[in-house]
Design a protein around this motif. Structure first.
Motif, PDB file in Angstrom:
ATOM      1  N   ALA A 114       0.871  -1.171   0.000  1.00 29.85           N
ATOM      2  CA  ALA A 114       0.000   0.000   0.000  1.00 29.85           C
ATOM      3  C   ALA A 114       0.904   1.215   0.000  1.00 29.85           C
ATOM      4  CB  ALA A 114      -0.884  -0.027   1.240  1.00 29.85           C
ATOM      5  N   PRO A 115       0.372   2.396  -0.291  1.00 30.55           N
ATOM      6  CA  PRO A 115       1.212   3.603  -0.306  1.00 30.55           C
ATOM      7  C   PRO A 115       2.014   3.768   0.985  1.00 30.55           C
ATOM      8  CG  PRO A 115      -0.997   4.099  -1.121  1.00 30.55           C
ATOM      9  CD  PRO A 115      -1.005   2.659  -0.708  1.00 30.55           C
ATOM     10  N   ASN A 116       1.409   3.401   2.135  1.00 28.27           N
ATOM     11  CA  ASN A 116       2.140   3.576   3.387  1.00 28.27           C
ATOM     12  C   ASN A 116       2.872   2.322   3.826  1.00 28.27           C
ATOM     13  OD1 ASN A 116      -0.292   2.374   3.720  1.00 28.27           O
ATOM     14  ND2 ASN A 116      -0.847   3.453   5.610  1.00 28.27           N
ATOM     15  N   GLY A 117       3.249   1.490   2.864  1.00 26.80           N
ATOM     16  CA  GLY A 117       4.105   0.346   3.184  1.00 26.80           C
ATOM     17  C   GLY A 117       3.382  -0.980   3.054  1.00 26.80           C
ATOM     18  N   PRO A 118       4.154  -2.073   3.217  1.00 32.98           N
ATOM     19  CA  PRO A 118       3.567  -3.413   3.068  1.00 32.98           C
ATOM     20  C   PRO A 118       2.645  -3.737   4.237  1.00 32.98           C
ATOM     21  CG  PRO A 118       5.834  -3.557   3.799  1.00 32.98           C
ATOM     22  CD  PRO A 118       5.560  -2.107   3.596  1.00 32.98           C
ATOM     23  N   TYR A 119       1.631  -4.520   3.985  1.00 36.49           N
ATOM     24  CA  TYR A 119       0.760  -4.959   5.074  1.00 36.49           C
ATOM     25  C   TYR A 119       0.238  -6.360   4.780  1.00 36.49           C
ATOM     26  CZ  TYR A 119      -3.226  -3.909   2.042  1.00 36.49           C
ATOM     27  OH  TYR A 119      -4.113  -3.906   1.003  1.00 36.49           O
TER      28      TYR A 119
ATOM     29  N   GLY B  55      16.379  -8.836 -12.853  1.00 43.15           N
ATOM     30  CA  GLY B  55      16.054  -8.305 -11.544  1.00 43.15           C
ATOM     31  C   GLY B  55      15.467  -6.910 -11.632  1.00 43.15           C
ATOM     32  N   GLU B  56      16.007  -6.121 -12.537  1.00 43.71           N
ATOM     33  CA  GLU B  56      15.497  -4.749 -12.680  1.00 43.71           C
ATOM     34  C   GLU B  56      14.057  -4.750 -13.182  1.00 43.71           C
ATOM     35  OE1 GLU B  56      19.167  -4.741 -14.634  1.00 43.71           O
ATOM     36  OE2 GLU B  56      19.218  -5.300 -12.517  1.00 43.71           O
ATOM     37  N   ASP B  57      13.786  -5.664 -14.116  1.00 43.37           N
ATOM     38  CA  ASP B  57      12.413  -5.759 -14.632  1.00 43.37           C
ATOM     39  C   ASP B  57      11.429  -6.013 -13.497  1.00 43.37           C
ATOM     40  OD1 ASP B  57      13.451  -5.458 -17.143  1.00 43.37           O
ATOM     41  OD2 ASP B  57      13.464  -7.619 -17.608  1.00 43.37           O
ATOM     42  N   ILE B  58      11.827  -6.966 -12.633  1.00 40.64           N
ATOM     43  CA  ILE B  58      10.933  -7.355 -11.536  1.00 40.64           C
ATOM     44  C   ILE B  58      10.747  -6.189 -10.574  1.00 40.64           C
ATOM     45  CG2 ILE B  58      10.709  -8.899  -9.543  1.00 40.64           C
ATOM     46  CD1 ILE B  58      12.266 -10.991 -11.299  1.00 40.64           C
ATOM     47  N   GLU B  59      11.875  -5.496 -10.283  1.00 40.10           N
ATOM     48  CA  GLU B  59      11.818  -4.343  -9.394  1.00 40.10           C
ATOM     49  C   GLU B  59      10.877  -3.285  -9.970  1.00 40.10           C
ATOM     50  OE1 GLU B  59      11.840  -2.995  -6.173  1.00 40.10           O
ATOM     51  OE2 GLU B  59      12.840  -4.945  -6.364  1.00 40.10           O
ATOM     52  N   ALA B  60      10.960  -3.112 -11.262  1.00 39.42           N
ATOM     53  CA  ALA B  60      10.099  -2.121 -11.932  1.00 39.42           C
ATOM     54  C   ALA B  60       8.638  -2.519 -11.811  1.00 39.42           C
ATOM     55  CB  ALA B  60      10.498  -2.009 -13.408  1.00 39.42           C
ATOM     56  N   MET B  61       8.359  -3.814 -12.015  1.00 40.95           N
ATOM     57  CA  MET B  61       6.981  -4.297 -11.862  1.00 40.95           C
ATOM     58  C   MET B  61       6.477  -3.991 -10.459  1.00 40.95           C
ATOM     59  SD  MET B  61       6.827  -8.054 -13.647  1.00 40.95           S
ATOM     60  CE  MET B  61       5.082  -8.295 -13.360  1.00 40.95           C
ATOM     61  N   ARG B  62       7.360  -4.239  -9.491  1.00 42.66           N
ATOM     62  CA  ARG B  62       6.973  -4.024  -8.092  1.00 42.66           C
ATOM     63  C   ARG B  62       6.633  -2.569  -7.861  1.00 42.66           C
ATOM     64  NH1 ARG B  62      10.911  -7.659  -4.739  1.00 42.66           N
ATOM     65  NH2 ARG B  62       9.512  -9.378  -4.283  1.00 42.66           N
ATOM     66  N   ARG B  63       7.492  -1.688  -8.398  1.00 37.15           N
ATOM     67  CA  ARG B  63       7.254  -0.251  -8.199  1.00 37.15           C
ATOM     68  C   ARG B  63       5.910   0.153  -8.748  1.00 37.15           C
ATOM     69  NH1 ARG B  63      12.762   0.295  -9.131  1.00 37.15           N
ATOM     70  NH2 ARG B  63      12.395   0.674 -11.339  1.00 37.15           N
ATOM     71  N   GLN B  64       5.524  -0.518  -9.826  1.00 35.82           N
ATOM     72  CA  GLN B  64       4.226  -0.191 -10.410  1.00 35.82           C
ATOM     73  C   GLN B  64       3.081  -0.881  -9.665  1.00 35.82           C
ATOM     74  OE1 GLN B  64       4.901  -1.308 -14.501  1.00 35.82           O
ATOM     75  NE2 GLN B  64       6.678   0.075 -14.562  1.00 35.82           N
ATOM     76  N   GLY B  65       3.434  -1.515  -8.545  1.00 30.61           N
ATOM     77  CA  GLY B  65       2.378  -2.082  -7.698  1.00 30.61           C
ATOM     78  C   GLY B  65       1.924  -3.466  -8.094  1.00 30.61           C
ATOM     79  N   ALA B  66       2.772  -4.181  -8.851  1.00 24.19           N
ATOM     80  CA  ALA B  66       2.389  -5.541  -9.225  1.00 24.19           C
ATOM     81  C   ALA B  66       2.339  -6.418  -7.981  1.00 24.19           C
ATOM     82  CB  ALA B  66       3.389  -6.109 -10.218  1.00 24.19           C
TER      83      ALA B  66
END
Lengths: 470, 309
Positions: free
Chosen positions: A65-70, A130-141
């Motif tokens: 979530a915007p304020n961190g993982p939960y 690894g960068e691809d995955i990190e990018a996906m994560r940043r986009q909230g995947a």
């Protein structure tokens, strides 16, 4: 703690103890739920607040979530089996290939035509970086989306057998979509968790062995069970759980310092049950017969009186100590020692004189010993006379010889009958369509138990024997 | 068998009364359940025992026959009962029983459903575990067997904790009145998979189920059905290995091999007259597994009702 907030409750509450099973037993964490408690999963720190008021058995996943993982409850689909057939069922916690179960139900013979001839280990199969995955994560995947992407970009996935496809999926799930199963901390789960992670702390007492001790000693409501628990309190807690707030479990010890029973606090025992756990030095339980003994005993009392204070302090100490250390021991995360002390059950008080007198008069209903560091025979010799006649007993030991000697001496002294040394053997099976077999790894050893029934001292001869022994 | 009244706890320290159930112990492999009845006798290979001689003696006493033979009178426990009950069916023994009770997480106050009742060996331990406030409802499709089990629970004093009903659980499922109320369900049926959907309906969230089956094919089919609504599905086999203990004298060798021809082992008596190789025998207590053992009882499959959010 109200009565509903006890061992019988199937929903968690604030201050409740839980066993968190992360990724199917990879990590086992005992935690006490509070709004401030946090648990680190992978590199994310998650609050345990969302676990409060949830049913035991709920599976949680890490969401962002915007304020961190939960932690949020994972959706479980009733038609899980069919869903998995479509490659969607990532909520499955079992190590099973449900896809195959579905096939088998349709009457298809489970024959795998693919094999590993085309697989080459050259580290080029995966095209996502690894960068691809990190990018996906940043986009909230979400974790599941990442796994699907990994599969879609794996050059070899389709060539794998369905078994190894499942393995691949499971491996990725553990990394990208960890699951947290919230279990009820009861004798079974506590024993299994310790046996798996810290067996030496519970004297290598396996769950089937523990269950036998409780049966063989006829642990039942309204009985007074004498225990010597040098397995961290696991035995005491398990007995108290079975007594359900009736009778007493007397956790006895030699010398001045009680043995640790930290594990008792992991059980969600109600106040009523905790009150039934008493701790007493064995010297207090022995009969006062001859004048010298009385004298000796008085001295003891004075000592133990002064010891009372120190032991009270010690137990406070233990508590705050364990809220910091005990946690990391088996991975218990806890943050608020203050809450810890407030919530700690009042288990382990000294028995009142009337209770000791009633034990002296009636005898204990049974005896259970799990004291890897004490000599079985001298222990049993001294403790057996404290039992009622016809009372059963069960002595656990990691080694056979001390029990063999003990059994032999009990026979010679005619103190007990029905004597038996047993070694439990437990084997788990993998049950899958066309792939059922015993598990590849098993515990080869669960200890030995000496069990028997105390009989009446029939003659004056044996009672004079007793005096000598004392 | 169980002290249901807290005031009567330690009840087995009291003495034997007319009408009490006692376990007559001859040897560890020879016991018998006897209801004490003044004016009757027990006759066995040791002679004739008058029940009237037993009255007033504490449990755990040694009592003598007219010929001077003796037996012990023990207070009945579920473990002893399992050894003496009449086998109307194949029964469960202590290793399986203990594991089932622990793994089903049965504690005082639980509501437990069982089918079939069989000879009531497990039922007795289930009753002990749920006492004093819980209850076991056990079902068997065999009317006469259910009746005998009911008589047994009356005899062992468990009838306030156990209700026996006649019902074909495989065919009809458990009665609807228990829907969502059971903490645990135990199945010992020829086709347990037929009863699994009903068991799932009876269980509370996160409630536990165990199915006992002697054959792996039964396990296989049960597991397939369990996967629909259960999780944490695990299958075990649990056995006990018993040990014999005896004290014996073993020759020890006074060890420098001074010209003896090494013809070992040499008989004890021979050595004692003059042989200088052997020292006096040392007595030691030794243990070894019993030669024969139960090799298989059944597979225990456990599962937990999946929590739906």
């Amino acid at each position: 703690m109200s009565e509903s907030n006890s061992s019988s409750s199937r929903v968690t509450w604030e201050g409740c103890s839980v066993l968190l099973d992360i990724n199917d037993g990879d990590r086992l964490v005992f935690a006490r739920l509070s709004p401030a408690a946090k648990l680190k999963i992978g590199n994310k720190n998650c609050s345990l607040q969302p676990l409060i008021g949830r049913a035991f058995g709920t599976v949680f996943q890490v969401d962002t979530a915007p304020n961190g993982p939960y932690l949020s409850p994972a959706q479980v689909n009733v038609n899980n089996a069919e869903e998995i057939g479509d490659g969607q069922g990532n909520n499955e916690m079992d190590k099973v290939n449900v896809n195959n179960a579905a096939q088998a139900r349709d009457g298809e013979v489970n024959v795998e035509s693919r094999d590993n001839r085309a697989l080459v280990d050259n580290n080029t199969a995966q095209s996502l970086t690894g960068e691809d995955i990190e990018a996906m994560r940043r986009q909230g995947a979400r974790g599941n989306e990442i796994i699907e992407a990994l599969i879609a970009n794996s050059a070899t996935f389709e060539k794998k057998t369905s078994f190894s496809q499942e393995k691949y999926r499971l491996k990725k799930q553990k990394k990208y979509a960890p699951k947290v199963l919230m279990r009820r901390p009861v004798a079974r789960s506590i024993c299994e968790a310790y046996f798996k992670k810290y067996p030496s702390k519970i004297g290598f007492l396996r769950v089937d062995t523990l269950s036998l001790l409780l049966s063989m000693a006829n642990v039942s409501s309204n009985s007074d069970i004498l225990v010597v628990d040098m397995v961290g309190g696991l035995l005491t807690g398990a007995v108290a759980e079975r007594l359900g707030g009736t009778g007493f479990v007397c956790n006895s010890y030699f010398g001045q310092a009680p043995y640790s029973m930290d594990i008792v606090r992991i059980f969600n025992l109600s106040d009523e049950i905790c009150k039934r756990i008493l701790r007493s030095p064995i010297s207090d339980l022995l009969p006062k017969e001859s004048p010298e003994q009385v004298l000796e005993h008085d001295v003891c009392n004075v000592e133990s009186q002064s010891n009372d204070q120190t032991s009270a302090l010690a137990s406070m100490d233990e508590i705050s100590h364990s809220s910091e250390n005990g946690i990391s021991d088996i991975g218990i995360e806890n943050t608020e020692p203050a809450i810890e002390i407030r919530k700690a059950p009042k288990a382990g008080e000294r028995p009142q004189k009337e209770i000791i007198d009633s034990w002296r008069e009636n005898g204990f209903s049974s005896l259970i010993v799990a004291a890897p560091e004490l000599d079985a025979w001298t222990l049993v010799r001294d403790l057996l006379p404290l039992l009622a006649n016809s009372a059963p007993f069960a002595i656990y030991h990691q080694y056979l010889q001390p029990l063999a000697t003990c059994m032999h001496n009990l026979q010679l002294e005619k103190m007990a009958i029905g004597l038996q040394i047993s070694e439990p053997w437990l084997r788990e099976y993998q049950v899958l369509p066309s792939r059922t077999h015993p598990c590849m790894q098993m515990s080869a050893f669960g200890g030995y138990i000496l069990s028997g029934t105390k009989i009446c001292n029939s003659t004056a001869n044996s009672s004079s024997n007793r005096t000598v022994l004392l | 068998m169980l002290a249901s009244d807290p005031a009567k706890k330690n009840s087995f320290n009291r003495s034997i009364n007319n009408g009490d159930l006692v376990i007559v112990y001859e040897r560890h492999d020879n016991m018998k359940a006897v209801t004490v009845s003044e004016g009757t006798v027990l006759q066995n290979r040791f002679g004739i025992f008058k029940h009237s001689d037993w009255l007033g003696k504490p449990f755990g006493s040694k009592v003598f026959s007219n010929k001077g033979g003796y037996v012990y009178l023990l207070y009945p426990t579920p473990e002893l009962w399992t050894l003496v009950l009449s086998h109307r069916t194949q029964i469960l023994y202590i290793a399986d029983i203990s594991f089932v009770v622990m793994y089903l997480e049965i504690v005082p106050g639980c509501l437990v459903l069982e089918s079939g009742t069989g000879s009531g060996s497990l039922t007795t331990s289930l009753a002990r575990a749920v006492a004093p406030t819980g209850h076991v409802y056990t079902f068997d499709f065999h009317e006469q067997r259910a009746g005998s089990a009911r008589d047994d629970f009356e005899r062992t004093g468990l009838s306030n904790l156990v209700t026996v009903r006649v019902r074909d659980i495989q065919g009809e499922g458990f009665p609807d009145e228990f829907t969502g109320l059971a903490d645990a369900v135990f199945l010992d049926l020829p086709q347990p998979w037929l009863a699994v959907p009903s068991a799932a309906k009876m269980l509370k969230e996160d409630g536990t189920l165990c199915s006992f089956s002697p054959c792996i094919e039964q396990v296989q089919r049960s597991c397939e059905v369990l996967r629909t609504s259960f999780t944490d599905i695990r299958t075990f086999e649990v056995l006990l290995r018993a040990y014999e203990v005896r004290e014996d004298k073993l020759e020890s060798i006074e060890g420098n091999g001074d010209g003896s021809n090494g013809s070992l082992p040499c008989k004890r008596r021979q050595c004692s007259d003059g042989g200088n190789v052997m020292s006096s025998p040392i007595s030691s207590v030794m243990a070894r597994p019993c030669i024969e053992a139960r090799g298989h009882t059944g597979y225990l499959t456990f599962a937990r009702l999946r929590c739906l959010i």
